[in-house]
Enzyme design. Structure first.
Site, mmCIF file in Angstrom:
data_model
loop_
_atom_site.group_PDB
_atom_site.id
_atom_site.type_symbol
_atom_site.label_atom_id
_atom_site.label_comp_id
_atom_site.label_asym_id
_atom_site.label_seq_id
_atom_site.Cartn_x
_atom_site.Cartn_y
_atom_site.Cartn_z
ATOM 1 N N HIS B 56 41.761 36.214 37.474
ATOM 2 C CA HIS B 56 43.071 36.854 37.646
ATOM 3 C C HIS B 56 43.494 37.624 36.405
ATOM 4 O O HIS B 56 44.666 37.920 36.225
ATOM 5 C CB HIS B 56 44.126 35.805 37.968
ATOM 6 C CG HIS B 56 43.751 34.889 39.088
ATOM 7 N ND1 HIS B 56 43.503 35.352 40.353
ATOM 8 C CD2 HIS B 56 43.561 33.542 39.140
ATOM 9 C CE1 HIS B 56 43.183 34.325 41.138
ATOM 10 N NE2 HIS B 56 43.209 33.220 40.427
ATOM 11 N N HIS B 218 43.230 34.585 45.832
ATOM 12 C CA HIS B 218 41.840 34.135 45.954
ATOM 13 C C HIS B 218 41.245 34.623 47.270
ATOM 14 O O HIS B 218 40.274 34.066 47.767
ATOM 15 C CB HIS B 218 41.755 32.620 45.902
ATOM 16 C CG HIS B 218 42.544 32.015 44.799
ATOM 17 N ND1 HIS B 218 43.852 31.622 44.946
ATOM 18 C CD2 HIS B 218 42.215 31.762 43.511
ATOM 19 C CE1 HIS B 218 44.292 31.131 43.800
ATOM 20 N NE2 HIS B 218 43.334 31.215 42.916
#
Lengths: 330, 330
Positions: B56, B218
Site C-alpha cells: 500500500h 487488497h
C-alpha cells in the site's frame, strides 16, 4: 480500455481543471493551457518555463512553484505544446530579468520552443534556451535527432529553479541548467507497454515475460528486448550503461524513477539494487529521490538518472522548493 | 509476470533496504522490519506507531517523520505485521509520554496490534489504540469484521501526528485520531485487478470494459460490478455513496487517491469531477490532496476520502510535516 477519463478529447483540459481545483497556489489557464505560479512575475527573478507533451506527470506542471519552474505548458498527450502557449507563459513570468526555456530534446518541442523564443523576443522578452538530452539509450529516436530528454529534466528544473529563486541573472541560470544536463545521464526499462487515451490500446507489443531495455518515455524502442530480468540484473545492466557513457568523478544525485504503473514497493527494492551496483563501481551517492516523477502514463518500468553534483549543485538541490510534486525546506 | 523484483520472498526486505538507502533521516531495521524516525524517542512527545501489510506504499513507511508517524511496521504483502514488530516500534519511540497505535480495521492487524499492546504495556509503555474503519463500501469483508480501513488512515496519521508534534498528551492525541476516523468516509473503484508477487497472477478477474465499485485495497470485492463508466459518472456515484453515508455539515479535507497504476493525468481529471460533484451536492472543500498514497500494488483505480474538518483539524492538517511522501511547511 481501463481508463479513468471522460473522453480522450478532453483528457488534458480535464486534468488542468483538476490541477486548478487542487492547487490554489497556481494559476491555471485551462483554455490556453498554461500553469503559472500565482505570484508571477516575481520582481528581480528570472522566469523558468518548460513544457512538453502530457502523459509524463508530474512533469512539468507538478514542478511549478517557488524554487522550481515559473510556468509549464502541457501539450496534448505525447504531443508538443504549441508556440502560443510558451509565448503566453513567457509573458506571464517575465519580470524584466529574462526567461529561460527548458526544452526536452524531441523534434516537435525543439521547433515549437524555437519559434516561441523568436516571438517572445519580438515582444521584448530576453530569452535563453537549454536543451535536455540525457538519455543514453539511443542516439536518434522516433521523435528525436540526438539523445532524448528524460529524467535529467527534473534536476535541470530544480537546480536552475533554485538559482533563479536566489536571484541569479539569466546567464548564470542558463549556464547552470546547461551544466546539469552535461553531467546527467539516464537509462530506462519498460516492463509493459503504454496505452494512450486516443489509441486505447498499447502503442507497442511487449509480450509478458519480456522487457525492453533503453525504452523512451513515449514507448519508443530502446536498445534491445530480453527475457525478464531480476531487479538486481536490471540495476547492474543500467548502471553499467550509465557509467560506460560517463563515469562520474564525484558524488551523484540519484533519481530512481517509476514509469507510472510500477508499485513504490518495487521501486524501493530496485533502489537498493541501484545503490549496491553504484557502490560496487565506485560511485558515491549524495542524494536519492525515489518515485514516479517522469512517467509514461500506465507503463510499468523504471529509469535511473545520475547527475554528478559538486557542492554547489548539491546545495541548490537541497534549497527550498514548493511545488505540487517536490516540496521541502522552508 | 511484469515485476521489478528479485524473488517474491525478498520483496519486503529489498524495499526496506531501498528505503534505508534513500532516507538517511529514517532508521530502518531491515531484519526486524521497523522504520523509525531517526530522532526517536523525542522527549516530551507521544509516539505514533502504525503498520499493516505491505503493498500500500507510501502507506505507512512513507509517512514516518516529524509531524506524522514515529514508526511503521510493514508486514508481508497484504499480510499483517507480527506483534514483535509493534512492540519493538513502541519501545523505540516511547519517551515516557505513551504511544498510540493506529490500526486499520482488518482482522489480522486488529489481533496483532491488540497482542502487541498487551506486551508493550507489560514492559511499562502507556498505550492507546485507535481503529480506522472509513470504507463505506461494505459492512463486513474478506478480511474484516466491520468496515475496512483505507484512505482515512492518512488523515488520522497526519492530524494526530501534528498534535503529538505540538506536545499534546496521549489522551488528546487519541481522541483527535478517533474524531478524524469518525468524520471520515472513503469509497474506492478498481479498473483492473491487482497482482501480488507471491501469486504472480491477478488475485481476481476483472474483464476489460468492466469496473468494480467499492473495491478494497487488497482487491476484496465491493458492491457491484458494472460496465465501464466515465470519470464523471464514477465521481457522481462515489460522492453520492459518501454523502448518503454521512453528509458533511462543514468543509472537508479531500483525498483523491490513486490505487497505484492510474496515471496522475487521469487522477487530476477525476479530481475535477469530484470537485464538481461535491459542489453540486453543497459540500465545500477546504484542502485537496491528489496522488497515490494508499495503494494496492499495480491496481488501476481510485478512491475518494472525505474528512469533515473544523478549523482545528484544518490547522493540524496544514501543520509542518517532513516524511518521504508528505512534506510541507518548515
Amino acid at each position: 480500455m481501463r481508463m479513468l477519463i471522460n473522453v480522450p478529447e478532453t483528457v488534458v483540459a480535464d486534468a488542468l481543471r483538476g490541477v486548478a481545483a487542487a492547487h490554489p497556489e497556481l494559476t491555471v489557464d485551462v483554455e490556453n493551457r498554461v500553469i503559472v505560479r500565482r505570484d508571477a512575475p516575481v520582481a528581480g527573478k528570472v522566469g523558468l518555463v518548460s513544457g512538453g507533451g502530457s502523459g509524463h506527470e508530474p512533469l512539468h506542471g507538478g514542478f511549478v512553484g517557488p524554487g522550481m519552474l515559473s510556468a509549464a505548458c502541457p501539450g496534448e498527450v505525447f504531443t508538443s505544446p504549441v508556440p502560443d502557449q510558451m509565448v503566453r507563459a513567457a509573458a506571464a513570468v517575465d519580470s524584466g530579468e529574462g526567461v529561460l526555456f527548458i526544452v526536452k530534446n524531441y523534434t516537435g518541442d525543439v521547433l515549437n520552443f524555437e519559434m516561441a523564443a523568436e516571438l517572445a523576443e519580438d515582444e521584448g522578452v530576453r530569452l535563453a534556451k537549454v536543451l535536455v538530452d540525457d538519455d543514453v539509450a539511443v542516439t536518434d529516436s522516433l521523435y528525436t535527432a540526438g539523445r532524448r530528454g528524460t529524467g535529467a529534466t527534473l534536476f535541470v528544473e530544480k537546480i536552475a529553479g533554485a538559482a533563479a529563486e536566489e536571484g541569479a541573472p539569466l546567464e548564470r541560470v542558463e549556464s547552470l541548467a546547461r551544466r546539469v544536463d552535461e553531467v546527467s545521464r539516464s537509462f530506462g526499462v519498460a516492463l509493459s507497454a503504454v496505452t494512450t487515451p486516443a489509441k486505447g490500446s498499447p502503442t507497442f507489443e511487449l509480450p509478458s515475460g519480456e522487457l525492453e531495455l533503453g525504452i523512451g518515455i513515449h514507448g519508443e524502442p530502446g536498445r534491445e528486448r530480453r527475457a525478464m530480468m531480476t531487479s538486481r540484473e536490471i540495476a547492474d545492466y543500467t548502471v553499467d550503461v550509465l557509467v560506460a557513457d560517463r563515469r562520474p568523478s564525484g558524488p551523484v544525485l540519484l533519481l530512481v524513477n517509476g514509469m507510472g504503473a510500477t508499485p513504490l514497493l518495487e521501486l524501493y527494492g530496485f533502489n537498493a539494487e541501484v545503490h549496491r551496483a553504484l557502490k560496487e563501481r565506485g560511485v558515491t551517492v549524495a542524494r536519492t529521490l525515489v518515485g514516479n516523477y517522469v512517467t509514461s502514463l500506465d507503463m510499468a518500468g523504471c529509469s535511473v538518472t545520475l547527475c554528478e553534483a559538486d557542492e554547489e549543485l548539491v546545495r541548490l538541490w537541497d534549497a527550498p522548493v514548493q511545488t505540487p510534486a517536490l516540496r521541502w525546506g522552508r
